[in-house]
Design a protein around this motif. Structure first.
Motif, PDB file in Angstrom:
ATOM      1  N   SER A 440      15.165 -32.403  51.689  1.00 34.50           N
ATOM      2  CA  SER A 440      15.701 -33.707  52.087  1.00 34.50           C
ATOM      3  C   SER A 440      16.032 -33.722  53.579  1.00 34.50           C
ATOM      4  N   PHE A 441      15.887 -34.917  54.162  1.00 36.38           N
ATOM      5  CA  PHE A 441      16.281 -35.167  55.543  1.00 36.38           C
ATOM      6  C   PHE A 441      17.442 -36.153  55.536  1.00 36.38           C
ATOM      7  N   PRO A 442      18.141 -36.300  56.672  1.00 38.34           N
ATOM      8  CA  PRO A 442      19.335 -37.153  56.679  1.00 38.34           C
ATOM      9  C   PRO A 442      19.053 -38.563  56.152  1.00 38.34           C
ATOM     10  N   GLN A 443      20.042 -39.066  55.438  1.00 38.75           N
ATOM     11  CA  GLN A 443      19.956 -40.435  54.925  1.00 38.75           C
ATOM     12  C   GLN A 443      21.080 -41.208  55.612  1.00 38.75           C
ATOM     13  N   ASP A 444      20.718 -42.102  56.488  1.00 36.33           N
ATOM     14  CA  ASP A 444      21.774 -42.794  57.239  1.00 36.33           C
ATOM     15  C   ASP A 444      22.234 -44.052  56.495  1.00 36.33           C
ATOM     16  N   ARG A 494      14.819 -40.984  47.546  1.00 34.31           N
ATOM     17  CA  ARG A 494      15.661 -40.461  46.472  1.00 34.31           C
ATOM     18  C   ARG A 494      17.143 -40.612  46.791  1.00 34.31           C
ATOM     19  N   ASN A 495      17.877 -41.266  45.914  1.00 38.05           N
ATOM     20  CA  ASN A 495      19.325 -41.329  46.068  1.00 38.05           C
ATOM     21  C   ASN A 495      19.908 -39.937  45.816  1.00 38.05           C
ATOM     22  N   ASP A 496      19.344 -39.254  44.828  1.00 35.32           N
ATOM     23  CA  ASP A 496      19.793 -37.902  44.482  1.00 35.32           C
ATOM     24  C   ASP A 496      18.628 -37.220  43.784  1.00 35.32           C
ATOM     25  N   PHE A 501      14.881 -38.720  39.418  1.00 37.77           N
ATOM     26  CA  PHE A 501      13.937 -38.431  38.331  1.00 37.77           C
ATOM     27  C   PHE A 501      14.425 -39.062  37.027  1.00 37.77           C
ATOM     28  N   GLY A 502      15.748 -39.079  36.850  1.00 36.04           N
ATOM     29  CA  GLY A 502      16.314 -39.747  35.677  1.00 36.04           C
ATOM     30  C   GLY A 502      15.899 -41.207  35.622  1.00 36.04           C
ATOM     31  N   CYS A 523      29.987 -36.852  45.862  1.00 36.09           N
ATOM     32  CA  CYS A 523      29.962 -37.148  44.440  1.00 36.09           C
ATOM     33  C   CYS A 523      28.529 -37.200  43.939  1.00 36.09           C
ATOM     34  N   VAL A 524      28.383 -37.067  42.638  1.00 33.90           N
ATOM     35  CA  VAL A 524      27.079 -37.253  42.002  1.00 33.90           C
ATOM     36  C   VAL A 524      27.234 -38.265  40.874  1.00 33.90           C
ATOM     37  N   LYS A 525      26.120 -38.900  40.571  1.00 33.63           N
ATOM     38  CA  LYS A 525      26.127 -39.874  39.473  1.00 33.63           C
ATOM     39  C   LYS A 525      25.109 -39.386  38.441  1.00 33.63           C
ATOM     40  N   PRO A 526      25.523 -38.460  37.580  1.00 30.73           N
ATOM     41  CA  PRO A 526      24.561 -37.851  36.660  1.00 30.73           C
ATOM     42  C   PRO A 526      23.917 -38.905  35.763  1.00 30.73           C
TER      43      PRO A 526
END
Ligand SMILES: Nc1nc2c(c(=O)[nH]1)N[C@@H](CNc1ccc(C(=O)N[C@@H](CCC(=O)N[C@@H](CCC(=O)N[C@@H](CCC(=O)O)C(=O)O)C(=O)O)C(=O)O)cc1)CN2
Ligand SMILES: [Zn+2]
Length: 765
Positions: A440-444, A494-496, A501-502, A523-526
């Motif tokens: 991944s590269f920076p997401q501004d 990709r947000n995460d 993939f979900g 945070c993550v949003k599983p």
């Protein structure tokens, strides 16, 4: 009729709308003052206490709030701040964040004063804590008043809370000794400080204090058991009125049951979700003056409790004279906040779920049912679970058949590594010490804003895609400019790495606000894995191919591995984890093969969560590792020997899983190594690990830019462990959490350092 109380072990602290995350990030960027951060935090604590009070919780926790991490809070409370953080006396917020994040200078400062504490996983969860640094001469003394202040703060609001802290033995277990001395030998010095903390809380009027000792869920040797016994024999003499509750969670007590129930304390919490097999033996040995907190509502997953099953468990305790409490299995830190904002989830699916607020409601429901007044609730809950069992959405016949038919395919081998690598080297033509990044590269802000607009339907697919294409082009151009050898597309879409993939796979649902803290403000949003998993359409081919078209350098495709998708999702409980993972692996394999067909020469299948999924008990580890590695192999099975398979893991402890890492047989593995000073390469050296390795040469969790000299030294130290032909040069992990300016500077230095080492080698030759 028995009277039940409700006990809560901890409440999510990040806020319903991640208010704490936002406040922290504003504070770090200098946009709000310390006073504002503190007042926003106090407001959150108040809201959380009030919610629990209104939900009828009798034992409401305090000190479960943290600005960054509860172990870091313990380091401050116990005063064991490493020497390089110069401050003496009470630990201020600046030092606190410096320990967490390192110092924020963008120079080539090599001094010790800039390095953050190591971060590692909290037991088998996706939460990270900061590792206390101890040595033989470490001294302890109270250097933070947070636990006392927060108790008082709640009291001023009219709420009497139960302060929570990590128990002494678990604290030492989580620590790392930096001089090779036995960290448990510090217990003698540590206990008096714990005693003083308990006394001060007693003076303030605390009725209960909770000491977390999840170490009881692990295999303990006789010495550790003795230390636990000794600790609580001592601590119980330090208070007279105040009662101590020791909490175990994340697993069963098993061989530690005797020691646990005989602790000389006033209350015990047991995890009856993961430790259900303890039930029958537990009550035989416990004395009847102790309060028993029954952890019956799962704090680690989001499915609605099955009241019928739970009542059966509680039933076995009913005849005891003990005061019983109903409780979540562990702190709700690992559960999202509330289902209320989830208006995009269909009603049926939503009816199967319970987040933190709903879990507190479940405890109230259970209490009502136990009082004989909640029969309607019980019947409704039973009907819900009955109908769910038969729901067609959970089953996909084709997936079940494919899974059966795929048995054994994980062993499809390509040629042996030694032969594969020759083919790969021939076609890839990479220099010695090839440079690359983890994906991944920076997401501004603007990128996140565009994604938010797209999700809200304000911009359309074409507009969003053209924005993403622009971002990918920029990321590729940057890598070319720096001169990296193997490029990536940067994961802008990709947000995460799991949530993305979900969202693409069948069998998953996703929430709007089901955020769970991973570390600090992150945070993550599983995603919610509720049904059989399959792949509808290609998920990554288009963007990878597009990125490849922008360069002549090899482009590395980027997938998330099956174990990591499992581990970082909220997973159904009506199918074994092994079988669920197999389904995911088959879906990922389709993507791997499509990428190969699209001409992508290198495919990375990330498995950062394999180590974290390792069961806490030795007896269960081998079985897990077998199916986990099989699933990884299955996700890559079927590609040609000439296609290079990479994997990535960001952990510092490979000792226990080295055989399995070998069995994964990835051509190249990149690992997180910089925070632990390369010492983890020892095990790769010992085992003569034959495949290629990219030990991270700088820490991406800190904004600090490492200098060329610093990275050169790191590279040279890698060469002490691994033969140069095997070595890749890359950062520790993905760059999405970092700013573009620091990333460009750090990667540039990484490239220059690599080139200087290569040049040095030429001179030698
Ligand atoms: N699942 C997972 N676990 C992991 C990792 C990981 O990458 N993924 N890495 C390791 C370290 N852990 C990490 C965990 C989280 C993050 C991280 O960066 N999280 C982001 C959230 C990422 C995300 O999903 N972002 C959304 C944005 C969501 C958002 O904030 N939207 C705004 C709206 C945006 C706007 O309008 O400006 C909002 O809802 O308020 C996106 O990109 O789309 C954060 O907390 O900041 C990094 C590492 C271990 N565990
Ligand atoms: Zn990583």
């Amino acid at each position: 009729m028995k009277d039940y109380k409700i006990n809560n072990l901890g409440f999510p602290r990040i806020g319903a709308d991640r208010e704490l995350k936002k406040a922290l990030e504003l504070f770090w960027s200098g946009s709000i003052t310390e006073i504002e951060l503190k007042s926003k935090s106090a407001l959150l604590r108040e809201q959380h206490w009030v919610i629990q009070q209104e939900a009828g919780v009798d034992l409401i926790p305090s000190n479960d709030f943290s600005y960054y991490d509860q172990v870091l809070d313990m380091i401050c409370l116990l005063g064991c701040v490493p020497e390089r953080f110069k401050e003496a006396g009470p630990v201020g917020l600046d030092t606190y964040f410096e320990m967490a994040r390192g110092q924020h200078c963008c120079g080539s400062d090599l001094s010790e004063g800039t390095r953050a504490l190591e971060m590692t996983k909290w037991f088998d969860s996706n939460y990270h804590y900061l590792v206390p640094e101890l040595n033989e001469t470490t001294e302890f003394s109270i250097r933070s008043t947070k636990i006392f202040d927060e108790y008082q703060e709640a009291l001023d609001l009219g709420i009497k809370t139960k302060p929570v802290l990590i128990g002494p033995v678990t604290f030492l277990f989580l620590s790392k000794s930096f001089d090779g001395s036995d960290r448990f030998s510090l217990l003698e010095k540590l206990l008096p400080v714990y005693g003083e903390i308990l006394q001060r809380l007693e003076q303030k009027g605390a009725e209960w204090i909770q000491l977390d000792e999840p170490i009881f869920s692990m295999d303990l040797d006789e010495n550790t058991k003795r230390l636990l016994k000794k600790s609580y024999e001592y601590l119980s003499t330090q208070v007279s009125q105040t009662k101590l509750l020791v909490a175990n969670y994340f697993g069963d007590l098993d061989s530690n049951l005797e020691e646990f129930v005989s602790l000389p304390v006033d209350g015990l919490h047991v995890d009856l979700v993961r430790g259900v097999k303890d039930v029958s033996t537990f009550f035989k040995s416990v004395d009847d003056t102790k309060l028993i907190s029954l952890g019956v509502v799962n704090g680690r997953n989001i499915w609605k409790n099955n009241y019928t099953d739970t009542l059966e468990i509680i039933d076995q305790f009913k005849h005891l004279k003990n005061q019983l409490c109903l409780s979540p299995s562990c702190s709700l830190l690992h559960s999202p906040y509330s289902l209320r904002p989830e208006d995009d989830l269909d009603e049926e699916l939503k009816s199967w779920l319970a987040f933190s607020e709903e879990k507190l409601q479940e405890l109230q429901d259970l209490k009502l049912i136990l009082s004989g007044k909640g029969n309607a609730l019980l019947i409704a809950n039973r009907e819900l679970h009955e109908s769910k069992k038969q729901n067609e959405r959970l089953f996909n016949k084709q997936v079940r058949i494919a899974s059966e038919e795929s048995r054994g395919e994980e062993f499809l081998t390509r040629s042996p590594f030694k032969e594969r690598i020759i083919q790969q080297n021939k076609s890839l033509k990479l220099p010695l010490l090839p440079t690359t990044t983890i994906g991944s590269f920076p997401q501004d802000k603007e990128l996140r804003r565009q994604r938010a607009l797209f999700k809200k339907g304000i911009i359309n697919h074409e507009q969003y895609d053209s924005f993403i294409a622009g971002q990918i082009a920029k990321d590729v151009a940057l890598q070319e400019k720096i001169g990296l050898d193997v490029l990536v597309h940067g994961e802008a879409e990709r947000n995460d790495m799991v949530e993305y993939f979900g969202e693409k796979l069948e069998g998953f649902a996703f929430s709007k606000k089901a955020w769970v803290q991973s570390y600090g403000s992150r945070c993550v949003k599983p995603p919610i894995l509720f049904g059989d998993v399959s792949r509808k359409v290609a998920m990554t081919v288009q963007w990878t191919q597009y990125a490849a078209s922008l360069t002549t350098k090899p482009m590395k495709g980027m997938l998330t591995g099956p174990v990591t998708i499992l581990q970082w999702s909220f997973v159904r409980e009506d199918l074994s984890r092994e079988e669920v993972t197999r389904q995911i692996a088959l879906a990922i394999r389709e993507e791997t093969i499509d990428l190969e067909h699209a001409g992508i020469p290198i495919i990375q299948i990330d498995e950062p969560a394999i180590r974290e999924g390792l069961p806490l008990r030795d007896q269960q580890k081998a079985l897990y590792l077998k199916w986990a590695v099989d699933a990884f192999r299955l996700s890559a099975a079927g590609v040609q020997s000439s296609t290079q398979i990479h994997t990535h893991m960001c952990y510092s402890d490979f000792n226990e899983i080295m055989d399995s890492v070998g069995r994964m047989d990835a051509d190249v593995i990149s690992i997180e190594a910089s925070r632990s000073d390369m010492e983890l390469l020892e095990v790769f050296k010992e085992q003569c690990y034959p495949n290629e390795i990219g030990p991270g040469v700088y820490d991406i969790h800190s904004p600090r830019v490492p200098s060329v000299e610093e990275i050169s030294l790191k590279i040279k130290s890698i060469l002490d462990y691994v033969a140069i032909e095997q070595v890749w040069i890359n950062p520790d992990c993905g760059l999405k959490t970092r700013g573009l300016v620091e990333v460009e500077a750090a990667l540039q230095n990484m490239q220059l350092a690599t080139e200087s080492v290569r040049a040095g080698l030429l001179q030698l030759a």
